[in-house]
Design a protein around this motif. Structure first.
Motif, short mmCIF file in Angstrom:
data_model
loop_
_atom_site.label_atom_id
_atom_site.label_comp_id
_atom_site.label_asym_id
_atom_site.label_seq_id
_atom_site.Cartn_x
_atom_site.Cartn_y
_atom_site.Cartn_z
N TYR A 80 0.85 -1.19 0.00
CA TYR A 80 0.00 0.00 0.00
C TYR A 80 0.89 1.25 0.00
CZ TYR A 80 -4.17 2.77 1.02
OH TYR A 80 -5.21 3.66 0.94
N PRO A 81 0.55 2.29 -0.79
CA PRO A 81 1.40 3.49 -0.89
C PRO A 81 1.64 4.14 0.47
CG PRO A 81 -0.31 3.51 -2.58
CD PRO A 81 -0.64 2.38 -1.67
N LYS A 82 2.85 4.70 0.62
CA LYS A 82 3.24 5.35 1.88
C LYS A 82 3.69 6.78 1.63
CE LYS A 82 4.99 1.16 4.19
NZ LYS A 82 4.75 0.17 3.12
N VAL A 83 3.68 7.58 2.70
CA VAL A 83 4.36 8.88 2.70
C VAL A 83 5.75 8.60 3.27
CG1 VAL A 83 4.34 11.24 3.59
CG2 VAL A 83 2.18 10.08 3.08
N CYS A 84 6.77 8.74 2.44
CA CYS A 84 8.09 8.22 2.82
C CYS A 84 9.22 9.16 2.42
CB CYS A 84 8.31 6.84 2.21
SG CYS A 84 8.00 6.71 0.44
N GLY A 85 9.09 10.44 2.74
CA GLY A 85 10.13 11.39 2.38
C GLY A 85 11.19 11.63 3.44
N HIS A 86 10.93 11.23 4.69
CA HIS A 86 11.90 11.48 5.76
C HIS A 86 13.10 10.55 5.65
CE1 HIS A 86 9.92 14.46 8.31
NE2 HIS A 86 8.77 13.84 8.11
N GLN A 87 14.27 11.04 6.11
CA GLN A 87 15.47 10.21 6.13
C GLN A 87 15.68 9.52 7.47
OE1 GLN A 87 15.99 13.57 4.69
NE2 GLN A 87 15.41 12.52 2.81
N GLY A 88 14.86 9.81 8.45
CA GLY A 88 14.94 9.16 9.76
C GLY A 88 13.55 8.75 10.21
N ASN A 89 13.47 8.03 11.32
CA ASN A 89 12.18 7.56 11.82
C ASN A 89 11.23 8.72 12.08
OD1 ASN A 89 12.90 4.82 11.88
ND2 ASN A 89 13.84 5.03 13.89
N VAL A 90 9.97 8.55 11.70
CA VAL A 90 8.94 9.55 11.98
C VAL A 90 8.53 9.40 13.44
CG1 VAL A 90 6.61 10.33 11.43
CG2 VAL A 90 8.13 9.59 9.60
N LEU A 91 8.51 10.52 14.18
CA LEU A 91 8.23 10.49 15.61
C LEU A 91 6.85 11.04 15.97
CD1 LEU A 91 11.70 11.61 17.04
CD2 LEU A 91 10.83 9.28 16.68
N ASP A 92 6.26 11.88 15.11
CA ASP A 92 4.94 12.44 15.42
C ASP A 92 4.27 12.89 14.14
OD1 ASP A 92 2.81 13.16 17.01
OD2 ASP A 92 3.68 15.03 17.72
N ILE A 93 2.96 12.76 14.09
CA ILE A 93 2.15 13.21 12.95
C ILE A 93 0.88 13.86 13.48
CG2 ILE A 93 2.99 11.66 11.13
CD1 ILE A 93 0.75 9.72 11.84
N LYS A 94 0.45 14.96 12.85
CA LYS A 94 -0.78 15.65 13.27
C LYS A 94 -1.47 16.24 12.03
CE LYS A 94 -0.34 15.07 17.71
NZ LYS A 94 0.54 15.89 18.49
N TRP A 95 -2.78 16.03 11.92
CA TRP A 95 -3.57 16.63 10.84
C TRP A 95 -3.86 18.10 11.14
CZ3 TRP A 95 -4.14 14.28 6.37
CH2 TRP A 95 -4.13 12.88 6.31
N ASN A 96 -3.85 18.89 10.09
CA ASN A 96 -4.26 20.28 10.21
C ASN A 96 -5.75 20.31 10.59
OD1 ASN A 96 -5.27 22.94 9.52
ND2 ASN A 96 -3.45 23.26 8.28
N PRO A 97 -6.14 21.02 11.67
CA PRO A 97 -7.54 20.99 12.10
C PRO A 97 -8.49 21.74 11.16
CG PRO A 97 -6.29 22.53 13.44
CD PRO A 97 -5.29 21.82 12.57
N PHE A 98 -7.94 22.54 10.24
CA PHE A 98 -8.79 23.36 9.37
C PHE A 98 -8.69 22.97 7.89
CE2 PHE A 98 -7.22 26.11 12.90
CZ PHE A 98 -8.39 26.09 13.64
N ILE A 99 -7.68 22.21 7.52
CA ILE A 99 -7.53 21.74 6.13
C ILE A 99 -7.30 20.24 6.21
CG2 ILE A 99 -6.34 22.05 3.93
CD1 ILE A 99 -5.31 24.71 4.92
N GLU A 100 -8.32 19.46 5.89
CA GLU A 100 -8.33 18.06 6.26
C GLU A 100 -7.40 17.17 5.44
OE1 GLU A 100 -12.51 16.86 6.52
OE2 GLU A 100 -12.23 17.00 8.69
N ASN A 101 -6.83 17.67 4.36
CA ASN A 101 -5.90 16.83 3.60
C ASN A 101 -4.45 17.27 3.80
OD1 ASN A 101 -6.21 19.24 2.12
ND2 ASN A 101 -5.63 18.22 0.21
N VAL A 102 -4.18 18.08 4.82
CA VAL A 102 -2.81 18.54 5.12
C VAL A 102 -2.38 17.97 6.46
CG1 VAL A 102 -1.40 20.57 5.67
CG2 VAL A 102 -3.00 20.64 3.74
N ILE A 103 -1.21 17.34 6.48
CA ILE A 103 -0.69 16.70 7.68
C ILE A 103 0.75 17.12 7.89
CG2 ILE A 103 0.00 14.58 6.45
CD1 ILE A 103 -0.84 13.02 8.99
N ALA A 104 1.12 17.31 9.15
CA ALA A 104 2.50 17.64 9.52
C ALA A 104 3.15 16.42 10.14
CB ALA A 104 2.53 18.81 10.51
#
Length: 467
Positions: A80-104
């Motif tokens: 299944y497709p992934k979001v995989c641009g980081h060069q190290g382990n991802v430690l936290d993810i949060k969705w933008n509360p006002f734009i539902e397709n944007v994630i940090a």
């Protein structure tokens, strides 16, 4: 001020939420076959909104996470497709509360990245972020969106600093430098005018984020505080931690006087971190232990004993982390007042757990669904940075009255600009960072990353602390 030691014994009382129960979704409505990360970092590794579920996964050669449309339940294919641009382990993810397709996301590669998920989800691996933000000299462990202002993002790194990013311009605009060790947790009050933090230096702080000024500070020498949450508009804070006898405990604090907690209550003798979740609409507090299978819930009152035990959801499957659905994504026809997404690592399973108020009537229950913060921001970044505070814009959960936000994330201007904080140009004379600080493949500070994608560094800004 005297500290009230609370008994572990349940305090039964009359409440409309006295019989709230947890209902686990059927297997076909769970998400199965997911290689959930085995990272031991104390975060949830999961974020959910009304459209997508995001989960940090195991991956080789860098960090990645899955983004799955909520209707895509069942078994997830290994490719299944992934979001995989980081060069190290991802430690936290949060969705933008006002734009539902944007994630940090933030990572061990010392970067914060902003991703824009296409309609319908991913069709192939996503490696290009719309913004790459480099300002920390060490790995970044936490990200939090401002609760009332669009495109204001907070990040906390292992360099003991909190950076405030204005994503409208793609730059850091403030630095909070009052911590002496790793920051464990960040929580905002209702209008986002105050930030509470817990830290490995055993201190609880209440900070005015725009100035970086510490308004209140508690030195918890006899116990360790791990997590903190503002209790809505009550001007109180709740922390979870470990007592001097190595038992898990919670403590309630007055945000204007942290000299001593209002109450302390020992929960149990287990060792897993206690995650607190607060629902300001129902005044309910949920406590979920990392590695536990149960979720305790309490009702918060304005008078002693302040915290009243209600009931407990039990499950034999231990949880690694929990995502929480925003209130406007709940099923009001089923009297659902809270929904968790539980990560069960051993099974590679994500289980939705609905907290339900038993009611016989099928009509809309206004007493358990008051007006709640909606999907429209109350302030622009410039308004908030200029000193304005405003309560969230509320919405009704009644069918037919829901409104979805039509905000679109706009990539900042392409031209590269100097980042001047407190009179210092932070992009001048930036020394190269070592592999130990940012990872072997991390980009150098101040380098253009392509159209609409830039990174900025505060690595030499030791002088530019609280502004």
């Amino acid at each position: 001020m005297t500290v009230t030691k609370m008994s572990w014994r349940p305090q039964y009382r009359s409440s409309k939420f006295r019989n709230v129960y947890g209902k686990v979704a059927s297997r076909e409505h769970c998400f199965d076959g997911i290689p959930i990360t085995k990272n031991v970092h104390d975060n949830h590794f999961c974020a959910v909104n009304t459209r997508f579920l995001a989960i940090v996964t195991e991956s080789a050669g860098g960090g990645s996470f899955l983004v799955i449309p909520l209707e895509r339940t069942g078994r997830i294919e290994p490719n299944y497709p992934k979001v995989c641009g980081h060069q190290g382990n991802v430690l936290d993810i949060k969705w933008n509360p006002f734009i539902e397709n944007v994630i940090a996301s933030c990572s061990e590669d010392a970067s914060v990245r902003i991703w824009e998920i296409p309609e319908g989800g991913l069709k192939k691996n996503m490696t290009e972020a719309v913004l790459e933000l480099y300002g920390h000299s060490r790995r970044v462990g936490l990200v939090e969106w401002h609760p009332t202002t669009n495109n204001i993002l907070f990040s906390a790194g292992y360099d003991y600093k909190v950076l405030i990013w204005n994503l409208d311009i793609g730059e850091p605009v403030k630095m909070i430098d009052c911590h002496t060790d790793v920051i464990l947790c960040m929580s905002f009050n209702t209008d986002g005018s105050l930030l509470a933090t817990t830290c490995k230096d055993k201190k609880l702080r209440v900070v005015e984020p725009r100035s970086g000024r510490v308004l209140q500070e508690a030195s918890c020498k006899n116990h360790r505080v791990n997590r903190v949450v503002f209790l809505g508009s009550t001007k109180r804070l709740l922390t979870t931690g470990v007592s001097r006898w190595n038992t898990r405990q919670i403590a309630l604090w007055d945000q204007e006087d942290l000299s001593m907690p209002l109450i302390e209550e020992e929960i149990d003798g287990l060792s897993g971190l206690l995650f607190p979740f607060y629902d300001a609409d129902t005044h309910m507090l949920y406590l979920a232990g990392k590695g536990d299978g149960n979720i305790r819930y309490y009702e918060i009152g304005s008078e002693k004993p302040y915290v009243s035990y209600l009931m407990e959801f039990r499950s034999p499957a231990p949880q690694k982390g929990l995502g929480v659905m925003p209130k406007h994504g709940l099923d009001v026809s089923a009297c659902e007042v809270f929904r968790f997404y539980k990560l069960v690592t051993l099974k590679g399973l994500i289980e939705p757990i609905s907290m339900i108020v038993p009611r016989r009537s099928e009509t809309y229950q206004e007493d358990i669904y008051p007006m709640t913060p909606g999907t429209e921001p109350a302030l622009t970044p410039d308004e908030w940075l200029s000193g304005m505070n405003r309560d969230p814009i509320l919405m009704s959960l009644k069918e037919g009255s829901k409104k979805t936000s039509k905000l679109v994330f706009k990539t900042p201007a392409r031209e590269k600009k100097s980042v001047v904080v407190n009179g210092i140009d932070l992009l001048e004379n930036v020394p190269p960072r070592t592999e130990n600080e940012v990872g072997q493949h991390s980009p150098r500070p101040g380098v253009e990353l392509g159209v609409g994608r830039r990174e900025w560094s505060l690595a030499t800004a030791q002088e530019a602390t609280a502004l």
